[in-house]
Enzyme design. Structure first.
Site, short mmCIF file in Angstrom:
data_model
loop_
_atom_site.label_atom_id
_atom_site.label_comp_id
_atom_site.label_asym_id
_atom_site.label_seq_id
_atom_site.Cartn_x
_atom_site.Cartn_y
_atom_site.Cartn_z
N CYS A 65 0.83 -1.20 0.00
CA CYS A 65 0.00 0.00 0.00
C CYS A 65 0.87 1.26 0.00
CB CYS A 65 -0.92 0.00 1.22
SG CYS A 65 -2.07 1.41 1.24
N CYS A 69 -0.56 5.10 6.78
CA CYS A 69 -1.34 4.99 8.01
C CYS A 69 -0.52 4.26 9.09
CB CYS A 69 -2.64 4.25 7.74
SG CYS A 69 -3.61 4.95 6.38
N CYS A 72 -1.25 0.56 10.39
CA CYS A 72 -1.52 -0.51 9.43
C CYS A 72 -0.27 -1.31 9.09
CB CYS A 72 -2.13 0.08 8.17
SG CYS A 72 -2.63 -1.19 6.98
N CYS A 109 -16.96 -9.32 3.58
CA CYS A 109 -16.34 -8.01 3.39
C CYS A 109 -15.11 -8.18 2.50
CB CYS A 109 -15.94 -7.41 4.73
SG CYS A 109 -17.33 -7.25 5.88
N CYS A 142 -19.96 -6.49 1.25
CA CYS A 142 -19.48 -5.14 1.55
C CYS A 142 -18.11 -4.98 0.92
CB CYS A 142 -19.40 -4.93 3.06
SG CYS A 142 -18.75 -3.31 3.57
N CYS A 202 -20.76 1.81 6.03
CA CYS A 202 -20.12 1.18 7.19
C CYS A 202 -18.89 1.99 7.51
CB CYS A 202 -19.76 -0.27 6.83
SG CYS A 202 -18.79 -1.15 8.07
N ARG A 272 -20.17 -3.25 15.62
CA ARG A 272 -19.43 -4.48 15.34
C ARG A 272 -18.11 -4.48 16.11
NH1 ARG A 272 -18.24 -4.76 9.36
NH2 ARG A 272 -20.52 -4.61 9.39
#
Length: 397
Positions: A65, A69, A72, A109, A142, A202, A272
């Site tokens: 990626c 962040c 992560c 998901c 999702c 979400c 959740r």
């Protein structure tokens, strides 16, 4: 406790608590913790009964990626020893999803690392969605692909996606401290794009990154304003090799307070328990089911979770039941779409600013609360995922 009685009454009416009341929940002492859980549990049962919705993650593309962040393991420059692979083929993703559905998952998901999808990526994911829907009757899908460009949410909806996930993660005031390659406003824009396209939004948070109580309340109130149908509450998994790899700020009691506060602020929303529950809630996980009505089954994106069989046993032993594909998750007023009015969140009173109401004297944060201490690091509970999607090994479902 007058505070909890007030919060239960507001939760049953879908009325927004004040900021001071939300802060007071986080400031309660361990002596009052079971009272807090019991009060929030009344709100949870009123709107969702004893049903627990199971969700299953399929990591379509792992690692690599370009975003930075700090939390992560897939970030730019991460030294975490995670699985790295490019896009799964639609049939591979469908097979992975089928394992979760067989384990009881109602929603799959689909997640892909990266800043956001290209149009070609949207085509690829659209094919995957269609394959999953064809092979798994009644399953919800999702997508979580990062920042969306104009028109992409609509294309995912046309392909059969039911929802789109994009978390706010932390407060706007501190967002720049955890990510510099995109902004908090970028994330809000993507959630709004999902809403506008008719997808169920979400969006949630990550706790344990060193944030203050005020930051937690800020992000949950911001989520209430955005009015998603689902609010995942993640607890930071401190991966070695990431900037936050040494942040161990959570205790099981702290996690329960955060979940309770989220339930009081978002009473009729699918709350959740997401990543990190095994690491931070540990043996207190069954208590969290009294606060949240949804969990992830099995493993996460790059880390291993509790065995799927153990998840199902925990739900049954705690007196809850797995929600079936024939059951509607959300309360009738939300399932009918009546709450997405863009006017301050579901149940907001008069469209006023969050927390603008007068504060009852009993709702002042307790000065007698015991000081919180950081949890002892449990690095033994942080295990890199080595099975399932992207491997030749059977998934944990």
């Amino acid at each position: 406790m007058d505070l909890l009685n007030t919060l239960v009454d507001k939760g049953l009416r879908r009325e927004l608590p004040t900021r001071e009341e939300a802060l007071a929940v986080l400031a309660t002492s361990d002596d009052d913790l079971l009272d807090v859980v019991a009060a929030a549990g009344k709100v949870r049962r009123h709107w969702f009964g004893r049903r627990v919705k199971l969700n299953y993650l399929v990591n379509l593309k792992s690692g690599l990626c370009p975003e930075d962040c700090s939390y992560c393991s897939q970030r730019l420059g991460s030294q975490a020893g995670i699985l790295k692979y490019t896009w799964l083929k639609p049939d591979q993703a469908s097979d992975a999803a089928a394992a979760g559905v067989a384990g009881g998952a109602k929603r799959v998901c689909l997640v892909a690392s990266g800043r956001g999808p290209t149009d070609r990526d949207v085509d690829r994911v659209s094919e995957t969605i269609k394959a999953i829907k064809e092979n798994n009757e009644g399953v919800e899908v999702c997508a979580c692909l990062g920042l969306l460009s104009d028109g992409q949410a609509e294309r995912l909806r046309e392909a059969g996606a039911d929802a789109y996930n994009h978390n706010l993660n932390t407060s706007e005031a501190t967002y720049g401290e955890i990510t510099t390659t995109h902004t908090y406003a970028d994330r809000v824009d993507t959630v709004e794009k999902a809403h506008a396209a008719g997808l169920s939004a979400c969006s949630g948070l990550i706790a344990g990154m060193g944030e203050s109580d005020e930051d937690l309340v800020d992000v949950v109130f911001s989520l209430r304003e955005l009015d998603p149908d689902s609010v995942p509450v993640n607890f930071l998994i401190p991966f070695e090799g990431t900037p936050l790899g040494k942040e161990w700020n959570l205790t099981p009691q702290r996690c329960l307070r955060i979940l309770a506060m989220t339930r009081f602020v978002c009473p009729d929303v699918e709350v959740r328990i997401a990543g990190g529950r095994e690491v931070h809630l540990r043996t207190m996980q069954p208590l969290a089911l009294h606060l949240a009505n949804s969990i992830f089954l099995g493993d996460y994106l790059t880390s291993e979770g509790q065995a799927g069989k153990a998840d199902l046993e925990m739900i049954a032993d705690a007196g809850f039941e797995v929600e079936g594909t024939d059951q509607v998750t959300l309360p009738e007023h939300r399932a009918a779409g009546g709450c997405h009015d863009g006017g301050g969140g579901c149940g907001s009173e008069g469209g006023g600013v969050c927390g603008s109401a007068a504060v009852p004297e009993a709702a002042e944060p307790s000065t007698a609360a015991e000081p919180r201490t950081a949890a002892d690091p449990r690095t033994d509970l942080v295990a890199v995922r080595r099975r399932g999607a992207g491997t030749d090994l059977a998934p944990n479902a």
